[in-house]
Write an enzyme that holds these catalytic residues in place. Structure first.
Site, PDB file in Angstrom:
ATOM      1  CB  CYS A  98      -1.229  -0.050   1.247  1.00  0.00           C
ATOM      2  SG  CYS A  98      -1.921  -1.544   1.173  1.00  0.00           S
TER       3      CYS A  98
ATOM      4  CG  HIS B 133      -1.624   3.982   5.714  1.00  0.00           C
ATOM      5  ND1 HIS B 133      -1.956   4.035   4.394  1.00  0.00           N
ATOM      6  CD2 HIS B 133      -2.073   2.765   6.390  1.00  0.00           C
ATOM      7  CE1 HIS B 133      -1.964   2.472   4.215  1.00  0.00           C
ATOM      8  NE2 HIS B 133      -2.087   1.792   5.429  1.00  0.00           N
TER       9      HIS B 133
ATOM     10  CD  GLU C  22      -1.317   8.037   9.325  1.00  0.00           C
ATOM     11  OE1 GLU C  22      -1.188   8.021   8.469  1.00  0.00           O
ATOM     12  OE2 GLU C  22      -2.633   6.450   9.344  1.00  0.00           O
TER      13      GLU C  22
ATOM     14  CE  LYS D 250      -5.734   3.996   2.266  1.00  0.00           C
ATOM     15  NZ  LYS D 250      -4.602   5.482   2.425  1.00  0.00           N
TER      16      LYS D 250
ATOM     17  CG  HIS E 100      -6.166   1.023   1.557  1.00  0.00           C
ATOM     18  ND1 HIS E 100      -5.281   1.149   0.247  1.00  0.00           N
ATOM     19  CD2 HIS E 100      -5.795   0.205   2.418  1.00  0.00           C
ATOM     20  CE1 HIS E 100      -4.049   1.504   0.748  1.00  0.00           C
ATOM     21  NE2 HIS E 100      -4.316   0.327   2.275  1.00  0.00           N
TER      22      HIS E 100
ATOM     23  CG  PHE F 248      -0.291  -5.746   4.313  1.00  0.00           C
ATOM     24  CD1 PHE F 248      -0.900  -5.364   5.182  1.00  0.00           C
ATOM     25  CD2 PHE F 248      -1.124  -7.058   3.554  1.00  0.00           C
ATOM     26  CE1 PHE F 248      -1.892  -5.322   5.826  1.00  0.00           C
ATOM     27  CE2 PHE F 248      -3.011  -6.700   3.835  1.00  0.00           C
ATOM     28  CZ  PHE F 248      -3.195  -6.005   4.844  1.00  0.00           C
TER      29      PHE F 248
END
Length: 417
Positions: free
Chosen positions: A165, A305, A316, A337, A342, A403
Site C-alpha cells: 500500500c 494512511h 498512526e 479512504k 483503500h 504490508f
C-alpha cells in the site's frame, strides 16, 4: 551537489468517486462515499459483499477494443489516468526530449484478476495447459510502466515499484529523486490497482482485514470512529507528471505545486501489524520533514494512511502527535479512504493528488462516516470529521504504509514563485 527542484504539472485520477481529477476532487469536497455492493462477481459466500468499485469506466475511450483484451484492468486503469495527466500537463504540445522522459509506475499486486482467471480455467479444464499467450504480460506488476513508455515513446528511466500500500508514494518519491539528481527532466509516475475479484476479496477476508458492514456499505469505511472494523477495498489509478522546475518554466507549464521532500522507512516488526510503538511511522515522517527542510509546524494538512482498522488508525495518530507535538493540533488531518476505500498500490497517488488540490483550492477534504468518538484518540485533534473545511494550505503531507512494514511519506508545497 545542489539538487534540482521538482514540480507537478499534470494530474490524472480514476477513482471510485470520480473518473477524472475534476470529478474526484468535487466528490472529495462533498464527502461522497464510493462504497456499494460488489457487481463484479457473486458474493453470496463471501464475508464482505461490498467494495469501492469504479463506476462507468469504459477502457475503449483510451485504447482499441482489441487492446483491452490484452491488458489486465490494472493496466487499463494506468493508461487511462496517464492519458489524463499528460493531456493536463500539455507535455506533448511541444517537442520534448523523449530520452529525458521516464516512467516509474507501481501496483501493489498487479494483474490479480488475470492470474485468477487463468489458473481457474486450467484447474477446471482437462489438465492440458491452454494458457492465454498474454497471461504473463497481462499479469506482471511492471507491465504498466512498460506500456506507458511504449505508448508515448518515452525512453528515460523505466521501472516498477512494489511495496504493497506504500507503492505509489515510493514511485513518486523515486521519480522525484531521479529529477533532483539530473537523471531525467520529466517523469510520469503513480500507481494503479484492480484487486476487486474473488481472490482479492477472499484473501483479505481471510486476513480479517476488511470491514464486514454489509448492511451499510457507504458508511463502512470509518477511520477514527470507535466502531471501525476494517478497510474497504477500492480500485483505480492516480497519475502525476512531474518535471524539473526550469524545464517546466521554459515550456510555460501550469505548475500545481512543488515536491519538496519525502521519507522512507521500515517497521522491521511484522508482516501485517503496525509496530506497537509506531517507530517506523515516526521515522518516515521525520525523514520527510528533514528532506524538505521543514519544521513540524510548517505542515498545514496531513492526509493519513487511515485505513479504518482498529490498530492502524490509533498507531498512526499517536505517531503524528509524537512527531508534530503542538503542531499536531494546529493542522488539519483527514483520511480520504473514508470516501474512496483503500486503493492499495494506487492509494498514495490519489491521496497525493488530494493534497495538491487542497493546496490549490484551500479546502481540506473530510474524514466521513464519523459517528462515535474513540476514547483512545485525542479529541483536540482536528481530524476534519464529516464536512470539508476551508483554510490556506501551503504545505501538505501524505502517508502510506504497506504490508511488510513499508512506510513512505511525501510532502508537497505551494509554489513560492
Amino acid at each position: 551537489m545542489i539538487l534540482k527542484r521538482v514540480v507537478i504539472t499534470g494530474l490524472g485520477a480514476l477513482t471510485p468517486i470520480g473518473n477524472n481529477r475534476v470529478e474526484y476532487w468535487d466528490a472529495l469536497k462533498k464527502g461522497v462515499s464510493g462504497a456499494s455492493l460488489i457487481t463484479k462477481f457473486d458474493t453470496s459466500h463471501f464475508k464482505t459483499k461490498f467494495a469501492c468499485e469504479l463506476k462507468g469506466f469504459d477502457p475503449t475511450q483510451f485504447m482499441e477494443r482489441k487492446e483491452t483484451r490484452r491488458l489486465d484492468p490494472s493496466s487499463q486503469y494506468a493508461i487511462a489516468s496517464v492519458d489524463e495527466a499528460i493531456k493536463d500537463s500539455q507535455l506533448l504540445q511541444q517537442k520534448v526530449d523523449v530520452d529525458r522522459v521516464g516512467v516509474i509506475w507501481g501496483s501493489g499486486i498487479g494483474g490479480l484478476l488475470t492470474f485468477q482467471e487463468e489458473v481457474m480455467a486450467f484447474a477446471n479444464g482437462d489438465g492440458v495447459p491452454r494458457f492465454n499467450p498474454f497471461f504473463i504480460p497481462k499479469m506482471i506488476a511492471d507491465i504498466s510502466a512498460g506500456l506507458i513508455s511504449i505508448k508515448y515513446g518515452f525512453r528515460g528511466p523505466n521501472y516498477a515499484i512494489v511495496s504493497a500500500c506504500a507503492t505509489s508514494t515510493h514511485a513518486i518519491y523515486d521519480a522525484c529523486n531521479l529529477i533532483r539528481l539530473g537523471k531525467a527532466e520529466v517523469m510520469i509516475t503513480g500507481g494503479s490497482e484492480a484487486a476487486i475479484c474473488e481472490a482479492g476479496v477472499g484473501g483479505f477476508n481471510a486476513m480479517k482485514a476488511l470491514s464486514e458492514r454489509n448492511d451499510s456499505p457507504e458508511s463502512a469505511s470509518r477511520p477514527y470512529d470507535k466502531n471501525r472494523d476494517g478497510f474497504v477495498l477500492g480500485e483505480g489509478a492516480g497519475a502525476l507528471v512531474i518535471e524539473e522546475y526550469n524545464h517546466a518554466k521554459a515550456r510555460g507549464a501550469n505548475i500545481y505545486a512543488e515536491i519538496v521532500g519525502g521519507g522512507l522507512s521500515a517497521d522491521a516488526y511484522h508482516i501485517t501489524a503496525p509496530h506497537p510503538e509506531g517507530i517506523g511511522i515516526k521515522k518516515v515522517m521525520q525523514y520527510a520533514l528533514e528532506d524538505a527542510n521543514l519544521k513540524p509546524s510548517d505542515v498545514d494538512y496531513l492526509n493519513t494512511h487511515g485505513t479504518s482498522t482498529p490498530l492502524g488508525d490509533i498507531g498512526e495518530v499517536k505517531a503524528i502527535q509524537d512527531v508534530f507535538l503542538e503542531g499536531a493540533y494546529a493542522m488539519n488531518i483527514s483520511s480520504t479512504k473514508s470516501m474512496t476505500g483503500h486503493l492499495l498500490g494506487a492509494a498514495g497517488a490519489i491521496e497525493t493528488i488530494a493534497c495538491i488540490l487542497a493546496i490549490q483550492e484551500g479546502v481540506i477534504p473530510p474524514t466521513i462516516n464519523h459517528f462515535t468518538d474513540d476514547e483512545n484518540l485525542d479529541s483536540k485533534l482536528n481530524l476534519t470529521f464529516n464536512v470539508a473545511q476551508t483554510r490556506s494550505v501551503k504545505v501538505a503531507m501524505s502517508n502510506t504504509f504497506g504490508f511488510g512494514g513499508h512506510n513512505a511519506s511525501i510532502i508537497v508545497k505551494a509554489m513560492d514563485n
